[in-house]
Scaffold this motif. Structure first.
Motif, PDB file in Angstrom:
ATOM      1  N   UNK A  45      -5.742  -9.488  17.582  1.00 11.83           N
ATOM      2  CA  UNK A  45      -4.852  -9.803  16.465  1.00 11.83           C
ATOM      3  C   UNK A  45      -3.652  -8.868  16.466  1.00 11.83           C
ATOM      4  N   UNK A  46      -2.615  -9.291  15.770  1.00 13.90           N
ATOM      5  CA  UNK A  46      -1.436  -8.450  15.640  1.00 13.90           C
ATOM      6  C   UNK A  46      -1.688  -7.320  14.637  1.00 13.90           C
ATOM      7  N   UNK A  47      -0.895  -6.277  14.786  1.00 11.00           N
ATOM      8  CA  UNK A  47      -0.978  -5.171  13.833  1.00 11.00           C
ATOM      9  C   UNK A  47      -0.526  -5.669  12.465  1.00 11.00           C
ATOM     10  N   UNK A  48      -1.271  -5.324  11.428  1.00 12.84           N
ATOM     11  CA  UNK A  48      -0.932  -5.800  10.103  1.00 12.84           C
ATOM     12  C   UNK A  48      -0.841  -4.647   9.103  1.00 12.84           C
ATOM     13  N   UNK A  49       0.039  -4.841   8.142  1.00 12.78           N
ATOM     14  CA  UNK A  49       0.252  -3.877   7.070  1.00 12.78           C
ATOM     15  C   UNK A  49      -0.980  -3.807   6.174  1.00 12.78           C
ATOM     16  N   UNK A  50      -1.331  -2.580   5.778  1.00 12.24           N
ATOM     17  CA  UNK A  50      -2.444  -2.371   4.853  1.00 12.24           C
ATOM     18  C   UNK A  50      -1.933  -1.803   3.526  1.00 12.24           C
ATOM     19  N   UNK A  51      -1.212  -0.661   3.598  1.00 15.57           N
ATOM     20  CA  UNK A  51      -0.753  -0.005   2.373  1.00 15.57           C
ATOM     21  C   UNK A  51       0.391   0.935   2.709  1.00 15.57           C
ATOM     22  N   UNK A  52       1.235   1.197   1.716  1.00 13.07           N
ATOM     23  CA  UNK A  52       2.328   2.146   1.890  1.00 13.07           C
ATOM     24  C   UNK A  52       2.478   2.996   0.642  1.00 13.07           C
ATOM     25  N   UNK A  53       3.114   4.154   0.830  1.00  9.63           N
ATOM     26  CA  UNK A  53       3.390   5.057  -0.279  1.00  9.63           C
ATOM     27  C   UNK A  53       4.727   5.721  -0.009  1.00  9.63           C
ATOM     28  N   UNK A  54       5.559   5.789  -1.032  1.00 11.36           N
ATOM     29  CA  UNK A  54       6.879   6.367  -0.855  1.00 11.36           C
ATOM     30  C   UNK A  54       6.796   7.890  -0.724  1.00 11.36           C
ATOM     31  N   UNK A  55       7.899   8.497  -0.336  1.00  5.37           N
ATOM     32  CA  UNK A  55       7.900   9.909   0.035  1.00  5.37           C
ATOM     33  C   UNK A  55       7.389  10.814  -1.072  1.00  5.37           C
ATOM     34  N   UNK A  56       7.685  10.468  -2.329  1.00  2.88           N
ATOM     35  CA  UNK A  56       7.242  11.303  -3.442  1.00  2.88           C
ATOM     36  C   UNK A  56       5.927  10.870  -4.043  1.00  2.88           C
ATOM     37  N   UNK A  57       5.421   9.750  -3.555  1.00  5.82           N
ATOM     38  CA  UNK A  57       4.152   9.248  -4.066  1.00  5.82           C
ATOM     39  C   UNK A  57       4.261   8.409  -5.320  1.00  5.82           C
ATOM     40  N   UNK A  58       5.474   8.106  -5.748  1.00  2.55           N
ATOM     41  CA  UNK A  58       5.630   7.397  -7.017  1.00  2.55           C
ATOM     42  C   UNK A  58       5.390   5.898  -6.914  1.00  2.55           C
ATOM     43  N   UNK A  59       5.452   5.373  -5.698  1.00  2.00           N
ATOM     44  CA  UNK A  59       5.298   3.934  -5.534  1.00  2.00           C
ATOM     45  C   UNK A  59       4.359   3.635  -4.386  1.00  2.00           C
ATOM     46  N   UNK A  60       3.435   2.724  -4.626  1.00  5.56           N
ATOM     47  CA  UNK A  60       2.508   2.285  -3.595  1.00  5.56           C
ATOM     48  C   UNK A  60       2.527   0.760  -3.517  1.00  5.56           C
ATOM     49  N   UNK A  61       2.093   0.268  -2.386  1.00  7.52           N
ATOM     50  CA  UNK A  61       2.022  -1.174  -2.194  1.00  7.52           C
ATOM     51  C   UNK A  61       0.852  -1.482  -1.271  1.00  7.52           C
ATOM     52  N   UNK A  62       0.295  -2.681  -1.440  1.00  2.95           N
ATOM     53  CA  UNK A  62      -0.892  -3.045  -0.692  1.00  2.95           C
ATOM     54  C   UNK A  62      -0.803  -4.482  -0.196  1.00  2.95           C
ATOM     55  N   UNK A  63      -1.469  -4.719   0.922  1.00  2.00           N
ATOM     56  CA  UNK A  63      -1.664  -6.094   1.357  1.00  2.00           C
ATOM     57  C   UNK A  63      -2.601  -6.780   0.380  1.00  2.00           C
ATOM     58  N   UNK A  64      -2.399  -8.064   0.195  1.00  2.00           N
ATOM     59  CA  UNK A  64      -3.234  -8.814  -0.745  1.00  2.00           C
ATOM     60  C   UNK A  64      -4.717  -8.700  -0.394  1.00  2.00           C
ATOM     61  N   UNK A  65      -5.010  -8.617   0.884  1.00  2.00           N
ATOM     62  CA  UNK A  65      -6.401  -8.604   1.342  1.00  2.00           C
ATOM     63  C   UNK A  65      -7.147  -7.331   0.957  1.00  2.00           C
ATOM     64  N   UNK A  66      -6.423  -6.278   0.585  1.00  4.00           N
ATOM     65  CA  UNK A  66      -7.090  -5.015   0.255  1.00  4.00           C
ATOM     66  C   UNK A  66      -6.835  -4.562  -1.177  1.00  4.00           C
ATOM     67  N   UNK A  67      -6.011  -5.283  -1.906  1.00  2.00           N
ATOM     68  CA  UNK A  67      -5.711  -4.893  -3.296  1.00  2.00           C
ATOM     69  C   UNK A  67      -6.985  -4.817  -4.121  1.00  2.00           C
ATOM     70  N   UNK A  68      -7.095  -3.745  -4.885  1.00  3.58           N
ATOM     71  CA  UNK A  68      -8.264  -3.550  -5.724  1.00  3.58           C
ATOM     72  C   UNK A  68      -9.425  -2.891  -5.003  1.00  3.58           C
ATOM     73  N   UNK A  69      -9.332  -2.778  -3.681  1.00  3.28           N
ATOM     74  CA  UNK A  69     -10.409  -2.144  -2.905  1.00  3.28           C
ATOM     75  C   UNK A  69      -9.954  -0.853  -2.224  1.00  3.28           C
TER      76      UNK A  69
END
Length: 124
Positions: free
Chosen positions: A43-67
């Protein structure tokens, strides 16, 4: 020499938890946005989660949100991925990545540095 070194992978039963860690060196860590990506066999490489440099913002792939939860410790140049309620489909090599520019953090293209990865295997 910039290095990103992941650790914490292993074999876990479905429903279990793991905490991945990525240690950065050779960079001013607090100025980099960080992310976790994963790649399963065939499979291709896929995004899981990110966090900005200061930690104030995070984001998640739908498949892992809440987990999964991404966090960082700028004092110790580390980023973490807490993975709970693991599923067999989470089995993959997990890589951390660093990017100065805060743009399209979901995309693997444009990241400045990558770690070698740590294997996560979830048995059902």
């Amino acid at each position: 020499q910039v290095q990103l070194v992941e650790s914490g992978g292993g074999v876990v039963q479905a429903g279990g938890s793991l905490r991945l860690s990525c240690a950065a060196s050779g960079v001013t860590f607090s100025t980099y946005n960080m992310a976790w990506f994963r790649q399963a066999p065939g499979k291709e490489r896929e995004f899981v989660a990110s966090i900005t440099w200061g930690g104030s913002s995070t984001d998640y792939a739908d498949s892992v949100k809440g987990r999964f939860t991404i966090s960082r410790d700028n004092a110790n140049n580390r980023v973490y991925l807490q993975m709970n309620t693991l599923k067999s489909e989470d089995t993959a090599v997990y890589h951390c990545a660093a990017r100065r520019r805060m743009y399209r953090l979901h995309s693997a293209d444009g990241y400045d540095y990558w770690g070698q990865g740590t294997q996560v295997t979830v048995s059902s």
